[in-house]
Each structure stands twice: as C-alpha cells, then as structure tokens.
Scaffold this active site. Structure first.
Site, PDB file in Angstrom:
ATOM      1  N   GLY A  73       0.812  -1.211   0.000  1.00  0.00           N
ATOM      2  CA  GLY A  73       0.000   0.000   0.000  1.00  0.00           C
ATOM      3  C   GLY A  73       0.848   1.264   0.000  1.00  0.00           C
ATOM      4  O   GLY A  73       0.538   2.227  -0.698  1.00  0.00           O
ATOM      5  N   THR A  74       1.917   1.256   0.756  1.00  0.00           N
ATOM      6  CA  THR A  74       2.751   2.458   0.860  1.00  0.00           C
ATOM      7  C   THR A  74       3.355   2.806  -0.495  1.00  0.00           C
ATOM      8  O   THR A  74       3.296   3.959  -0.939  1.00  0.00           O
ATOM      9  CB  THR A  74       3.866   2.240   1.902  1.00  0.00           C
ATOM     10  N   HIS A 203      -1.309  -7.612   2.723  1.00  0.00           N
ATOM     11  CA  HIS A 203      -1.301  -8.164   4.088  1.00  0.00           C
ATOM     12  C   HIS A 203      -2.518  -7.775   4.922  1.00  0.00           C
ATOM     13  O   HIS A 203      -2.669  -8.222   6.051  1.00  0.00           O
ATOM     14  CB  HIS A 203       0.007  -7.805   4.819  1.00  0.00           C
ATOM     15  N   THR A 239      12.694  -6.898 -10.011  1.00  0.00           N
ATOM     16  CA  THR A 239      12.336  -8.286 -10.305  1.00  0.00           C
ATOM     17  C   THR A 239      11.011  -8.623  -9.644  1.00  0.00           C
ATOM     18  O   THR A 239      10.799  -8.350  -8.460  1.00  0.00           O
ATOM     19  CB  THR A 239      13.441  -9.233  -9.798  1.00  0.00           C
ATOM     20  N   CYS A 328       0.936   2.256  12.396  1.00  0.00           N
ATOM     21  CA  CYS A 328       2.090   2.966  11.860  1.00  0.00           C
ATOM     22  C   CYS A 328       2.433   4.178  12.699  1.00  0.00           C
ATOM     23  O   CYS A 328       3.563   4.617  12.720  1.00  0.00           O
ATOM     24  CB  CYS A 328       1.804   3.404  10.440  1.00  0.00           C
TER      25      CYS A 328
HETATM   26  C1  PLP Z   1      -5.245   2.985   4.556  1.00  0.00           C
HETATM   27  C2  PLP Z   1      -3.868   2.418   4.449  1.00  0.00           C
HETATM   28  N1  PLP Z   1      -3.065   2.805   3.455  1.00  0.00           N
HETATM   29  C3  PLP Z   1      -1.832   2.322   3.298  1.00  0.00           C
HETATM   30  C4  PLP Z   1      -1.309   1.400   4.184  1.00  0.00           C
HETATM   31  C5  PLP Z   1       0.079   0.889   3.985  1.00  0.00           C
HETATM   32  O1  PLP Z   1       0.054  -0.363   3.374  1.00  0.00           O
HETATM   33  P1  PLP Z   1       1.358  -1.314   3.447  1.00  0.00           P
HETATM   34  O2  PLP Z   1       1.499  -1.717   4.878  1.00  0.00           O
HETATM   35  O3  PLP Z   1       1.015  -2.460   2.530  1.00  0.00           O
HETATM   36  O4  PLP Z   1       2.518  -0.531   2.949  1.00  0.00           O
HETATM   37  C6  PLP Z   1      -2.110   0.960   5.233  1.00  0.00           C
HETATM   38  C7  PLP Z   1      -1.582   0.003   6.242  1.00  0.00           C
HETATM   39  O5  PLP Z   1      -1.375   0.325   7.386  1.00  0.00           O
HETATM   40  C8  PLP Z   1      -3.421   1.484   5.383  1.00  0.00           C
HETATM   41  O6  PLP Z   1      -4.213   1.116   6.386  1.00  0.00           O
END
Ligand code: PLP
Length: 397
Positions: A73-74, A203, A239, A328
């Site tokens: 996601g990040t 995840h 990759t 986070c």
């Molecule tokens: C709304 C949201 N965006 C982005 C992320 C980040 O995703 P990732 O942990 O796969 O980098 C999260 C995870 O905490 C999330 O809840």
C-alpha cells in the site's frame, strides 16, 4: 507464543493457509525470474500474468495491464501521488488530499508541496466523511489530482468515492483512492467508483506482507516511481515477486468468495463489541457512530479520562492485541491525526482504542476483550485526576 486474542486485523492479518499453499511453489521449484526467456522464466511470467488477470477481474478493471504489482500500500500510494502529479512532465499544480489519509499519502503530498505543487488538506466532517460539496469548494482551476481514501483505517468510515471522483473529474483532475482497508471487504469496482487509480495492500487480506498493487486506468499518464529494469510495462521496475502475486490473487479470491457470509458475521461481532463496551463503561463513545457507511470490522472508541497506551499495555499483559490508532503511528505519543481531523478534542483523542476484527475472531474473543477492558479502565480511571474532573463536569451537566 501463548494464546493471544488478536483484535488488530486492520494493522495486519495472518497469512491464510490456502494463500501459503498458493505461494509455496514459487518459493521452491518455480523460482524463475519472470523476465528470463527460458522455460523457468516463462513459467514465472505466466504466473504473474495469471495473478494480474485474477486481480483485474476482481476489481472490474477493463484490462489486466491496468494492474501494476508493487511492494504494498505504501509504495502504491507514493507512486500514485508523485507519479500522477508529475505525470507527463508536470512540475506544478494543485493537489487535494483528505486530512485523514494514511501517512503513505500525506507524506508524499507533503513532498509535493516542497517540490513545486500546492497542496490542500481537505478536512472530513465529524461524521467521518469527506463531503462532495466541500471538495467542490476546494477545487481550483489548476487542480490536477485528488486523493481520498476509500475506507478509513482508524474509524472505518467509507467515503462516497463515486461522488468525489465525479467532482474531481468535473474540474479536470485525476482521482486516486487508497483502498488498502476496503479491498476484499466491500464490493470494489473501479468503474462503479469512477477512479483513475487505486492502491491495495496484500497483508490486510490474509496475503503476504510486502506486496500490493496499484490500479491505473488505461491512458492515464503516470511518471514511474521505481526505475530500473522496466518491469511491469515500465511502470514499476524491480524483479517481480511471483510468490507475492500468486498469494495476493489467491487472498483476494478467498475474500470475494467468503464476503457474503463474512460481512454479516463481522458486523454482528462488531455490534456485540460496541454494545459491550458502551454498555459496560460510562463516558465512552464510538467515533463517527452516526455514519452507517462503515467497514464491518473496525470500531474506534473514545474512553474518556484514560490514556490509550496505558489501556493497550494492560490488555497486552492479558494477551489481547489492539491498537490505539493506526499501527504505523504508534510508537509516537501524538494523538491520532484522524481523530483530530474529525474534531475530537486532543484530551479525548489520547484515550482512543481501535479494535479491528477478522476471519478468526469469535464471540468468545469479543466477550473476553470486554471482560478484560472493564477492570483495566476502572483501575486507570480511579488513578486519573483528569477522569475525576471529566466526571464532575459531566455530572454538573
Ligand atoms: C489505509 C492504508 N493505506 C496504506 C497502508 C500501507 O500499506 P502497506 O502496509 O502495505 O505498505 C495501510 C496500512 O497500514 C493502510 O491502512
């Protein structure tokens, strides 16, 4: 580890056994590089494309090439924000993000603000929603990109994405949504939502960590964020993670297949949780309670007069895993930017608890949580001068 009652599924989920089975061949015998021309490489390539087709079908993408695999996601959020704002060589313009985005959107937005772009952080209302008329008012002639998350990771409210995307498009801007918390949990169709780009994380849906995807509508200009060998049709070098792709596609398939039964099950558990907490503890509330459009598995409470971290540690000692805000931002003692954005006073925002449920949560888990929370809160409140003041003010009306 001793038995834990895991109630932090919005932070991450365990990998489902069926997902693990789908991944293992690519970690063992089918280990080829998807770019290699010999049979082992072609096999890996086929596996990537198969996963891409399955993900594309699940989200209603019109072409598998609209799905770009990423490290999560990040990365998807960073790529969307910076890549879409600077797409086609653009170096200035106006970008709007909601104020309660995940930091994976807020931080690249801040980076853009230091590199030629004007950024507006649009606040949600106390109902935990971004309203279309507020977005309309924030739009400018030079707005190039709007990013509003689909489901909020702390309070669980689901945003009116279609309406917001329509406002962005009417003003000539692109629209991105962070769907890390909603993919697989609610119906998700890129055409119905009208988005140009969307971020996903594996995840959060019982897939492996470090994997995700970015949906990018065909024809949308985006500068690549990861540069190198030109994989993923030159939009994301590196990759390819074949095991990750196979696991993510399987995880999403399971979510889709089980959603019709899982959503009411989780909703009933969440309602039991909310009733338990609000019924047993005074001066306690559920954030954004008035909003019906919400994720079935997230409940965020304000428990007045206690510190979220203190509750978390006491519950941890009883084998319960919950969170005070998003995982986070834990580690910092700052109150949640999400709660502040919906107008929660700073003193109360410190007393928040996010409880998030998932595939393996049972009624017994919920009851154990409530039974454990009540004495913890009572004890902490009995030692809290702040609580004495809050209670006196409450009783004085
Ligand atoms: C709304 C949201 N965006 C982005 C992320 C980040 O995703 P990732 O942990 O796969 O980098 C999260 C995870 O905490 C999330 O809840």
């Amino acid at each position: 580890m001793d038995h834990i009652v895991y109630l932090d599924y919005a932070a991450t989920t365990p990998v489902d056994e069926r997902v693990l089975d789908a991944m293992m061949p690519f970690l063992r015998e089918r280990y080829g590089n998807a770019n290699s021309l010999y049979a082992l490489g072609r096999d890996a390539y086929k596996a990537m494309e198969d996963a891409r087709e399955r993900v594309a079908a699940s989200i209603g993408a019109s072409h598998p090439g609209e799905v770009i695999f990423t490290s999560g996601g990040t990365e998807s959020d960073n790529t969307a924000l910076i890549g879409l704002a600077t797409g086609g060589g653009r170096s200035s313009g106006h970008v709007i993000v909601s104020a309660f985005e995940h930091h994976a959107v807020l931080e690249p937005a801040e980076w853009l603000s230091k590199h030629g772009f004007d950024v507006t952080e649009l606040g949600p209302r106390p109902d935990g929603l971004i309203h279309a008329e507020d977005l309309k008012a924030a739009m400018r002639e030079d707005t190039v990109l709007v990013s509003v998350m689909h489901g909020n990771n702390e309070i669980g409210t689901i945003q009116p994405i279609r309406e917001l995307a329509d406002v962005a498009h009417a003003g000539g801007a692109l629209f991105h949504t962070d769907a890390a918390q909603t993919l697989g949990k609610v119906d998700f169709d890129v055409d119905e939502l009208g988005v140009d780009a969307a971020s996903f994380s594996s995840h959060k849906i019982y897939g492996p960590k470090g994997f995700g995807a970015l949906y990018l509508r065909k024809g949308t200009r985006m500068a690549p964020y990861m540069m190198g060998g030109g994989q993923e049709s030159r939009r994301r070098s590196g990759t390819q993670n074949t095991a990750g792709a196979a696991g993510f596609a399987k995880a999403l398939e399971i979510m889709d297949a089980e959603r019709a039964a899982e959503t009411p099950r989780l909703t009933a558990l969440r309602d039991r949780l909310v009733e338990g907490v609000l019924g047993r503890l005074e001066l306690t509330s559920l954030n954004a309670a008035e909003t019906d459009t919400r994720l079935p598995h997230i409940a965020n409470f304000i428990i007045k007069g206690v510190e979220g971290e203190a509750m978390l540690l006491h519950l941890d000692a009883k084998g319960i895993a919950i969170s005070t805000g998003s995982a986070c931002s834990s580690g910092s003692l700052k109150p949640s930017h999400v709660l502040l954005a919906i107008g929660c006073p700073q003193e109360f925002a410190h007393g928040s608890l996010r409880v998030s449920l998932g595939r393996y949560t049972t009624e017994e888990d919920i009851d154990f949580f409530v039974e454990s929370l009540v004495p913890v809160v009572e004890r902490l409140r009995s030692m809290s001068p702040l609580y004495a003041k809050i209670k006196a003010a409450h009783e004085a009306g």
